[in-house]
Write a protein that holds these residues in place. Structure first.
Motif, PDB file in Angstrom:
ATOM      1  N   ARG A   1     -52.014 -30.012  91.126  1.00  0.00           N
ATOM      2  CA  ARG A   1     -52.482 -29.920  92.507  1.00  0.00           C
ATOM      3  C   ARG A   1     -51.582 -30.693  93.448  1.00  0.00           C
ATOM      4  NH1 ARG A   1     -55.991 -33.363  95.142  1.00  0.00           N
ATOM      5  NH2 ARG A   1     -56.547 -34.335  93.163  1.00  0.00           N
ATOM      6  N   GLY A   2     -51.017 -31.806  92.988  1.00  0.00           N
ATOM      7  CA  GLY A   2     -50.204 -32.636  93.853  1.00  0.00           C
ATOM      8  C   GLY A   2     -51.030 -33.283  94.949  1.00  0.00           C
ATOM      9  N   PRO A   3     -50.439 -33.545  96.121  1.00  0.00           N
ATOM     10  CA  PRO A   3     -51.175 -34.235  97.182  1.00  0.00           C
ATOM     11  C   PRO A   3     -52.124 -33.335  97.963  1.00  0.00           C
ATOM     12  CG  PRO A   3     -48.948 -33.756  97.903  1.00  0.00           C
ATOM     13  CD  PRO A   3     -49.021 -33.339  96.469  1.00  0.00           C
ATOM     14  N   ARG A   4     -52.139 -32.050  97.672  1.00  0.00           N
ATOM     15  CA  ARG A   4     -53.031 -31.137  98.385  1.00  0.00           C
ATOM     16  C   ARG A   4     -54.483 -31.333  97.951  1.00  0.00           C
ATOM     17  NH1 ARG A   4     -50.807 -26.677 100.956  1.00  0.00           N
ATOM     18  NH2 ARG A   4     -48.708 -27.182 101.670  1.00  0.00           N
ATOM     19  N   GLY A  64     -51.160 -19.425  97.078  1.00  0.00           N
ATOM     20  CA  GLY A  64     -52.046 -19.141  98.197  1.00  0.00           C
ATOM     21  C   GLY A  64     -51.551 -19.748  99.494  1.00  0.00           C
ATOM     22  N   ILE A  65     -51.754 -19.034 100.575  1.00  0.00           N
ATOM     23  CA  ILE A  65     -51.406 -19.532 101.904  1.00  0.00           C
ATOM     24  C   ILE A  65     -52.620 -20.288 102.433  1.00  0.00           C
ATOM     25  CG2 ILE A  65     -50.815 -18.860 104.273  1.00  0.00           C
ATOM     26  CD1 ILE A  65     -49.313 -16.465 103.061  1.00  0.00           C
ATOM     27  N   GLY A  66     -52.451 -21.588 102.610  1.00  0.00           N
ATOM     28  CA  GLY A  66     -53.577 -22.443 102.957  1.00  0.00           C
ATOM     29  C   GLY A  66     -54.149 -23.103 101.712  1.00  0.00           C
ATOM     30  N   GLU A  67     -55.348 -23.606 101.817  1.00  0.00           N
ATOM     31  CA  GLU A  67     -55.945 -24.383 100.733  1.00  0.00           C
ATOM     32  C   GLU A  67     -56.806 -23.553  99.785  1.00  0.00           C
ATOM     33  OE1 GLU A  67     -55.432 -27.450  99.973  1.00  0.00           O
ATOM     34  OE2 GLU A  67     -54.464 -28.312 101.736  1.00  0.00           O
ATOM     35  N   VAL A  98     -43.118 -33.300  90.500  1.00  0.00           N
ATOM     36  CA  VAL A  98     -44.017 -34.335  91.019  1.00  0.00           C
ATOM     37  C   VAL A  98     -43.281 -35.664  91.144  1.00  0.00           C
ATOM     38  CG1 VAL A  98     -46.094 -35.676  90.534  1.00  0.00           C
ATOM     39  CG2 VAL A  98     -46.101 -33.197  90.171  1.00  0.00           C
ATOM     40  N   ARG A  99     -42.477 -36.007  90.133  1.00  0.00           N
ATOM     41  CA  ARG A  99     -41.701 -37.258  90.201  1.00  0.00           C
ATOM     42  C   ARG A  99     -40.698 -37.248  91.347  1.00  0.00           C
ATOM     43  NH1 ARG A  99     -41.400 -36.845  84.421  1.00  0.00           N
ATOM     44  NH2 ARG A  99     -39.236 -36.127  84.575  1.00  0.00           N
ATOM     45  N   GLU A 100     -40.188 -36.056  91.677  1.00  0.00           N
ATOM     46  CA  GLU A 100     -39.209 -35.939  92.758  1.00  0.00           C
ATOM     47  C   GLU A 100     -39.866 -35.867  94.128  1.00  0.00           C
ATOM     48  OE1 GLU A 100     -35.863 -36.111  92.610  1.00  0.00           O
ATOM     49  OE2 GLU A 100     -36.196 -36.683  90.510  1.00  0.00           O
ATOM     50  N   GLY A 101     -41.196 -35.992  94.174  1.00  0.00           N
ATOM     51  CA  GLY A 101     -41.893 -36.081  95.453  1.00  0.00           C
ATOM     52  C   GLY A 101     -42.458 -34.783  95.974  1.00  0.00           C
ATOM     53  N   SER A 102     -42.761 -33.830  95.103  1.00  0.00           N
ATOM     54  CA  SER A 102     -43.323 -32.563  95.546  1.00  0.00           C
ATOM     55  C   SER A 102     -44.547 -32.795  96.427  1.00  0.00           C
ATOM     56  CB  SER A 102     -43.718 -31.697  94.342  1.00  0.00           C
ATOM     57  OG  SER A 102     -44.311 -30.487  94.778  1.00  0.00           O
ATOM     58  N   ALA A 103     -44.532 -32.158  97.594  1.00  0.00           N
ATOM     59  CA  ALA A 103     -45.622 -32.325  98.551  1.00  0.00           C
ATOM     60  C   ALA A 103     -46.557 -31.124  98.548  1.00  0.00           C
ATOM     61  CB  ALA A 103     -45.042 -32.533  99.948  1.00  0.00           C
ATOM     62  N   ASP A 104     -46.524 -30.333  97.479  1.00  0.00           N
ATOM     63  CA  ASP A 104     -47.290 -29.098  97.427  1.00  0.00           C
ATOM     64  C   ASP A 104     -47.857 -28.929  96.026  1.00  0.00           C
ATOM     65  OD1 ASP A 104     -48.348 -26.657  98.129  1.00  0.00           O
ATOM     66  OD2 ASP A 104     -46.461 -25.803  98.845  1.00  0.00           O
TER      67      ASP A 104
END
Length: 230
Positions: free
Chosen positions: A12-15, A40-43, A200-206
């Motif tokens: 899920r990451g930070p979402r 998906g576009i959006g949450e 995720v370690r590289e900072g994925s924001a999605d």
């Protein structure tokens, strides 16, 4: 491919929610497996789940039919949208037909050679294709989606059987480079999970999702995989 080994992983990451989805389906007539990855576009991930499931179920009739089935499934839901990439086995286990809308990607990996088979349908890519600089925000603005893309806008490519086929959401491919793809696919016990962990370690924001197919027999590294046209 009938005897392919494949793995998938998603975080899920930070979402707030995970709106990515993957699906696979073995054609009962041939035993060959089709794969799909949707973002998906959006949450809300409902559209992604519906599109991926519908696409692989219809893949026995080809990639065009699979994309049409995905669109019908999303339209029938009434709301929601997603981007999508699908991999449909070619007859006789001769490779895959790839179809996509949006910025979900497919890659072929043979030895250390990593070939991107898809071209992003994003505002950033639109400007790059015309020799105009793009801003980072444009990378996240898709110009085609499952619900909105006209048939002529859908991207298609074919690829001979690679050693590995990788489908990835932008939460992975924006944070992990091709050299890392090749290293992970050839050496990690669970390459899909390792690619997601690396993103995720590289900072994925999605949301970060990967689907990896190992296609036997592995071809020698000298085999060239043609890149797809947009």
């Amino acid at each position: 491919m009938r005897n392919s080994n494949w793995r998938t992983s998603s975080e899920r990451g930070p979402r707030r929610t995970n709106a990515d989805a993957v699906a696979s389906y073995a054609d009962p007539r041939t035993g060959q497996i089709a794969f799909a990855l949707a973002d998906g576009i959006g949450e809300d991930g409902t559209a992604a789940r519906l599109a991926a499931a519908a696409a692989v179920r219809a893949a026995g009739d080809g990639a065009e039919a699979a994309m049409a089935a995905a669109r019908h499934a999303v339209e029938a839901a009434g709301t929601g949208d997603c981007v999508l990439v699908i991999a449909v086995p070619l007859p006789g286990e001769q490779g895959y037909e790839i179809a996509w809308v949006g910025d979900a990607r497919a890659y072929a990996v043979v030895g250390d050679a990593v070939t991107q088979l898809t071209t992003d349908h994003t505002l950033a890519q639109y400007f790059r294709d015309r020799g105009t600089p793009a801003t980072p925000r444009m990378e996240h603005l898709v110009t085609a989606s499952v619900r909105t893309a006209k048939p002529a806008r859908i991207g298609y490519a074919t690829v001979p059987t690679p050693a590995f086929l990788l489908l990835a959401s932008d939460g992975v491919h924006r944070y992990v480079d091709g050299r890392s793809f090749a290293r992970v696919l050839h050496h990690a016990p669970d390459p899909a999970a390792e690619l997601v962990r690396l993103a995720v370690r590289e900072g994925s924001a999605d949301n970060a999702t990967a689907l990896v197919v190992q296609c036997p027999p592995a071809l020698p590294a000298t085999v060239a995989i043609p890149a797809a046209a947009a």
